[in-house]
Design an enzyme around this catalytic site. Structure first.
Site: not given
Ligand SMILES: *[C@@H]1O[C@H](CO)[C@@H](O)[C@H](O)[C@H]1NC(C)=O
Ligand SMILES: *[C@@H]1O[C@H](CO)[C@@H](O)[C@H](O)[C@H]1NC(C)=O
Ligand SMILES: *[C@@H]1O[C@H](CO)[C@@H](O)[C@H](O)[C@H]1NC(C)=O
Ligand SMILES: *[C@@H]1O[C@H](CO)[C@@H](O)[C@H](O)[C@H]1NC(C)=O
Length: 364
Positions: A41, A328, A331
């Site tokens: 990610s 978040d 991340h």
């Protein structure tokens, strides 16, 4: 840097959007290497949004709030991620698009592949089983997609030009964190050394496969201090969870040895290894010079440290996003990812070695 002007941010983001305007190879400058991106990610620019029933997606607000038109793009970020920032540093207006996006266009895999392609899929790791239940693309699947791209390149350019094209391309890989998350989540009893060796074996296989397919320049992005991300701070009050950081450090030193070994074994192979552990912990320990004020709370999320739920439309959202390291629960923000990319691109050997990404691209 002073306060971020929202207008220039918009322009910056407008330049960075990937879209249907596909670049053709002739438009590229001689110093711009094609960039192929694999991993998780931290580098996913929308891949997972194209996977039906994927359980690790970010294509909903408040993600993308600082993207052009505040559009959620599947990136786990308020704006851009490190893959985007790196592409910009190499002179591209926009990030190489996800393979699955190109695949969805009629001629995407013919015309859209000359500046590189992004295969990264959030939730994936080095081990095949990491992310399996999330229905994401593991590294062998990402490499299979690259095989398709290579076949398309070969059909268009012939084998010799394809070989030269791939030899000057950068292969950026950002992975490993999710394997360590799963190790802790499943309370694995495998000894640390054994587990790290397992990850290195997988890494070695993936790099050798890519090498056999023509990759020569590897930009490797190591595991950051994952014990300090908001989600894992919850495992130690609100402080960094040190056992995970310990794994991240071991991962980096093992990877350092592995890359050194591979570069002596594989003829013509070159690499730059980014120590994202060190570059990130140095900012967390001393955020002020970098204009960050909050190093422990997620800007977007739910509950303690905004780390008890994902960033979604009902999440609480910080207003001064430029001052947060974490977007978040897992991340980095646009700003933190930009700092990391700048360091990978042009940083000193303390953070990226034996050479940095700019030097890697310039090598013959
Ligand atoms: C190239 O990509 C297209 C999809 O855009 C595909 O239909 C075609 O078969 C590919 N060509 C080769 C030679 O792989
Ligand atoms: C996947 O998503 C479903 C529903 O959205 C949820 O019930 C399930 O627990 C998720 N699985 C994992 C492994 O997160
Ligand atoms: C919790 O945080 C404290 C303070 O940073 C640290 O000394 C300790 O090692 C941490 N414990 C764990 C289990 O991470
Ligand atoms: C957002 O996430 C929270 C916490 O995980 C959850 O309770 C809520 O239902 C979610 N809201 C939406 C709109 O998905």
């Amino acid at each position: 840097m002073k306060k971020m002007c929202p207008f220039s941010l918009l322009i910056l983001l407008a330049l960075s959007i990937y879209g249907p305007n596909l670049i053709n190879a002739d438009a590229l400058g001689p110093t711009q290497p094609p960039i192929f991106i694999l991993g998780d990610s931290t580098a996913d620019v929308g891949t997972n949004s194209y996977i039906p029933d994927c359980n690790a997606t970010a294509n909903f607000p408040h993600n993308g709030i600082d993207f052009v038109k505040s559009r959620p793009t599947g990136r786990f970020s308020n704006g851009l991620n490190s893959a985007d920032h790196l592409a910009r540093l190499f002179g591209y207006n926009s990030s190489p698009p996800p393979f699955l996006f190109l695949h969805s266009l009629k001629y995407g895999l013919q015309s859209g592949i000359y500046r590189g392609v992004n295969f990264a899929s959030g939730g994936s790791g080095l081990l095949d089983e990491t992310g399996l239940q999330l229905n994401v693309l593991n590294l062998p699947q990402q490499i299979n997609q690259f095989v398709t791209v290579r076949r398309n390149l070969t059909a268009a350019l012939g084998p010799e030009l394809t070989e030269a094209f791939l030899a000057r391309s950068l292969f950026c890989i950002s992975t490993g964190s999710n394997d360590i998350f799963v190790y802790f989540k499943t309370r694995s009893t495998m000894p640390k050394e054994e587990f790290i060796n397992l990850l290195m074996e997988a890494y070695e296989n993936h790099i050798k496969t890519l090498y056999s397919l023509g990759a020569r320049k590897f930009g490797i992005i190591s595991v950051p201090p994952i014990g300090c991300c908001p989600a894992n701070r919850l495992l130690n009050g609100t402080r960094c969870f040190e056992p995970m950081n310990d794994f991240a450090r071991c991962f980096h030193s093992a990877l350092d040895k592995l890359m050194c070994k591979l570069s002596s074994e594989l003829h013509g192979m070159k690499y730059a290894l980014g120590d994202t552990y060190k570059m990130t912990i140095d900012v967390i320990d001393n955020p002020r010079p970098f204009h960050f004020k909050n190093v422990d709370t997620a800007c977007c999320g739910h509950g303690t440290l905004n780390a008890e739920g994902i960033c979604n439309a009902t999440a609480s959202l910080c207003s001064d996003r430029r001052q947060y390291i974490f977007w978040d629960l897992f991340h980095p923000t646009h700003a933190a990812a930009r700092l990391a990319a700048n360091t990978l691109y042009g940083g000193p050997t303390l953070y990226v070695s034996p050479i940095n990404f700019a030097q890697l691209a310039a090598e013959n």
